[in-house]
Design a protein around this motif. Structure first.
Motif, PDB file in Angstrom:
ATOM      1  N   ALA A 118     -47.252 -66.060 -14.314  1.00 27.31           N
ATOM      2  CA  ALA A 118     -48.718 -66.140 -14.337  1.00 27.31           C
ATOM      3  C   ALA A 118     -49.311 -65.425 -13.130  1.00 27.31           C
ATOM      4  N   ALA A 119     -48.634 -65.544 -11.974  1.00 29.51           N
ATOM      5  CA  ALA A 119     -49.111 -64.854 -10.768  1.00 29.51           C
ATOM      6  C   ALA A 119     -48.998 -63.340 -10.951  1.00 29.51           C
ATOM      7  N   GLN A 120     -47.910 -62.900 -11.588  1.00 27.43           N
ATOM      8  CA  GLN A 120     -47.747 -61.461 -11.847  1.00 27.43           C
ATOM      9  C   GLN A 120     -48.881 -60.958 -12.738  1.00 27.43           C
ATOM     10  N   LEU A 121     -49.255 -61.790 -13.703  1.00 28.16           N
ATOM     11  CA  LEU A 121     -50.326 -61.400 -14.617  1.00 28.16           C
ATOM     12  C   LEU A 121     -51.664 -61.302 -13.878  1.00 28.16           C
ATOM     13  N   MET A 122     -51.885 -62.252 -12.950  1.00 26.36           N
ATOM     14  CA  MET A 122     -53.125 -62.245 -12.172  1.00 26.36           C
ATOM     15  C   MET A 122     -53.248 -60.957 -11.372  1.00 26.36           C
ATOM     16  N   SER A 123     -52.127 -60.534 -10.771  1.00 29.78           N
ATOM     17  CA  SER A 123     -52.220 -59.369  -9.896  1.00 29.78           C
ATOM     18  C   SER A 123     -52.136 -58.056 -10.690  1.00 29.78           C
ATOM     19  N   ALA A 124     -51.668 -58.134 -11.932  1.00 32.98           N
ATOM     20  CA  ALA A 124     -51.581 -56.907 -12.742  1.00 32.98           C
ATOM     21  C   ALA A 124     -51.963 -57.197 -14.192  1.00 32.98           C
ATOM     22  N   PRO A 125     -53.269 -57.401 -14.451  1.00 31.12           N
ATOM     23  CA  PRO A 125     -53.706 -57.784 -15.802  1.00 31.12           C
ATOM     24  C   PRO A 125     -53.304 -56.762 -16.871  1.00 31.12           C
ATOM     25  N   GLU A 126     -53.063 -55.521 -16.454  1.00 28.71           N
ATOM     26  CA  GLU A 126     -52.669 -54.501 -17.437  1.00 28.71           C
ATOM     27  C   GLU A 126     -51.277 -54.775 -17.993  1.00 28.71           C
ATOM     28  N   PRO A 156     -44.280 -78.975 -22.571  1.00 29.20           N
ATOM     29  CA  PRO A 156     -45.605 -79.577 -22.816  1.00 29.20           C
ATOM     30  C   PRO A 156     -46.720 -78.921 -22.002  1.00 29.20           C
ATOM     31  N   ASN A 157     -46.956 -77.644 -22.258  1.00 30.81           N
ATOM     32  CA  ASN A 157     -48.093 -76.957 -21.650  1.00 30.81           C
ATOM     33  C   ASN A 157     -48.395 -75.748 -22.524  1.00 30.81           C
ATOM     34  N   PHE A 158     -49.473 -75.041 -22.198  1.00 30.13           N
ATOM     35  CA  PHE A 158     -49.712 -73.796 -22.939  1.00 30.13           C
ATOM     36  C   PHE A 158     -49.740 -72.657 -21.935  1.00 30.13           C
ATOM     37  N   GLY A 159     -48.658 -72.582 -21.164  1.00 26.79           N
ATOM     38  CA  GLY A 159     -48.535 -71.544 -20.141  1.00 26.79           C
ATOM     39  C   GLY A 159     -48.038 -70.233 -20.731  1.00 26.79           C
ATOM     40  N   LEU A 160     -47.644 -69.361 -19.812  1.00 25.38           N
ATOM     41  CA  LEU A 160     -47.292 -68.006 -20.240  1.00 25.38           C
ATOM     42  C   LEU A 160     -46.042 -67.981 -21.123  1.00 25.38           C
ATOM     43  N   ILE A 161     -45.105 -68.875 -20.846  1.00 28.39           N
ATOM     44  CA  ILE A 161     -43.875 -68.889 -21.654  1.00 28.39           C
ATOM     45  C   ILE A 161     -44.186 -69.412 -23.059  1.00 28.39           C
TER      46      ILE A 161
END
Ligand SMILES: Nc1ncnc2c1ncn2[C@@H]1O[C@H](COP(=O)(O)OP(=O)(O)O)[C@@H](O)[C@H]1O
Ligand SMILES: [Mg+2]
Length: 299
Positions: A118-126, A156-161
């Motif tokens: 999720a942190a990788q996605l934040m820093s590189a939304p592309e 039990p979450n709706f995270g990136l995985i």
């Protein structure tokens, strides 16, 4: 191969129990089934392997985390089949079936990995599509062509995985207890899934279809073979809502479902003739028909 995710951002609703029984039931009918355990708590993994087997034979190099790690450095895709393990006790039970049941185990650090991704996605939304299509891409590897069905047990979450699981899926099953608090989140989960698929498609050249979803009522309390009044009211409300429930439900039985994981053999492969086993088999039939239906749609 058809991919089915068992997903609900709530814990304790019967996701893992459903995944284990569905997987074993489909394998007993001759299907070749691959299970993926995406929950760092590894409940599905230790429902088939003993905790020492997991810790000694699987954790060091055969888990879903190694898959994701390998996709970063390009190693896993050469041999993702090497991550697969066959649980011995179920294999013995299924020795007369042409089906099979295999599993890619969970890793304790999966929830940390979710945060890192999720942190990788934040820093590189592309990188949105790259980061969300890893399961999808991985499951298309020829190593998995021998499987008919993959069942993905989500955390039990709706995270990136978990979003990776949705992007990979042909069908979603949403287990839920028929009580007010448990069903409360279903509409918001449906909305989040829709938003995710829309965003994915807005960013990707290759479009994905939003997988059809069904609620599966679990831990249903029966009285005279009918759900108790309070649960029936909640079930009717869900039926009237956006996500249709399967007609088969899973009854509440702590005494039967509680001990099964320790024996490494799901309830559905145990004694025959019981109403509880029949209901699980009905569920397998209903899901089988849905799987065949989505296959028809894709063809
Ligand atoms: N139909 C059922 N009746 C009674 N207890 C159940 C049933 N299904 C699951 N359980 C129990 O409830 C707990 C949570 O189930 P689990 O499948 O691990 O849920 P989740 O994966 O959603 O967290 C476990 O202790 C399990 O044995
Ligand atoms: Mg679980």
């Amino acid at each position: 191969m058809q991919v089915v995710s068992i997903i609900n951002h709530k814990g304790g609703v019967g996701k893992t129990t459903l995944t284990a029984n569905l997987g074993a039931g489909l394998a007993a009918r001759g299907r070749r089934v691959l299970l993926l355990d995406l929950d760092s708590q590894a409940s599905l993994t230790v429902s088939f392997f003993t905790p020492p087997e997991w810790a000694e034979q699987l954790l060091p190099e055969r888990t879903i985390k190694h898959w994701f790690d390998g996709l970063d450095d390009g190693t896993a895709l050469e041999s993702p089949g090497g991550l697969v393990a066959t649980p011995r006790r179920v294999r013995e039970k299924l020795s007369r079936s042409p089906g099979r049941l295999d599993l890619i185990a969970a890793h304790r650090d999966l929830s940390d990995m979710d945060t890192i991704l999720a942190a990788q996605l934040m820093s590189a939304p592309e990188r949105f599509v790259d980061l969300h299509s890893r399961l999808r891409a991985g499951l298309e590897h020829p190593a998995f062509a021998e499987y008919d069905v993959a069942l993905i047990d989500c955390a039990p979450n709706f995270g990136l995985i978990a979003r990776n699981a949705v992007a990979a899926s042909d069908l979603l099953l949403i287990p839920t207890k028929p009580d007010y608090l448990s069903t409360n989140g279903i509409d918001s989960l449906g909305l989040k899934i829709r938003e995710f698929v829309d965003e994915y498609n807005a960013r990707s050249l290759e479009q994905i279809t939003r997988p059809p979803a069904s609620v599966v009522f679990t831990m249903v309390q029966l009285h005279d073979d009918q759900p108790i009044e309070a649960q029936r009211a909640v079930m009717s409300r869900i039926e009237a809502g956006g996500v249709a429930p399967l007609s088969t439900t899973i009854r509440d039985s702590k005494a039967v479902y509680g001990p099964a994981p320790e024996y490494g053999v799901p309830v559905i492969l145990g004694g025959t003739g019981r109403a509880l086993t029949r209901e699980l088999r009905d569920l397998v039939s209903e899901v089988s028909a849905q799987i065949d239906g989505t296959e028809g749609m894709a063809a």
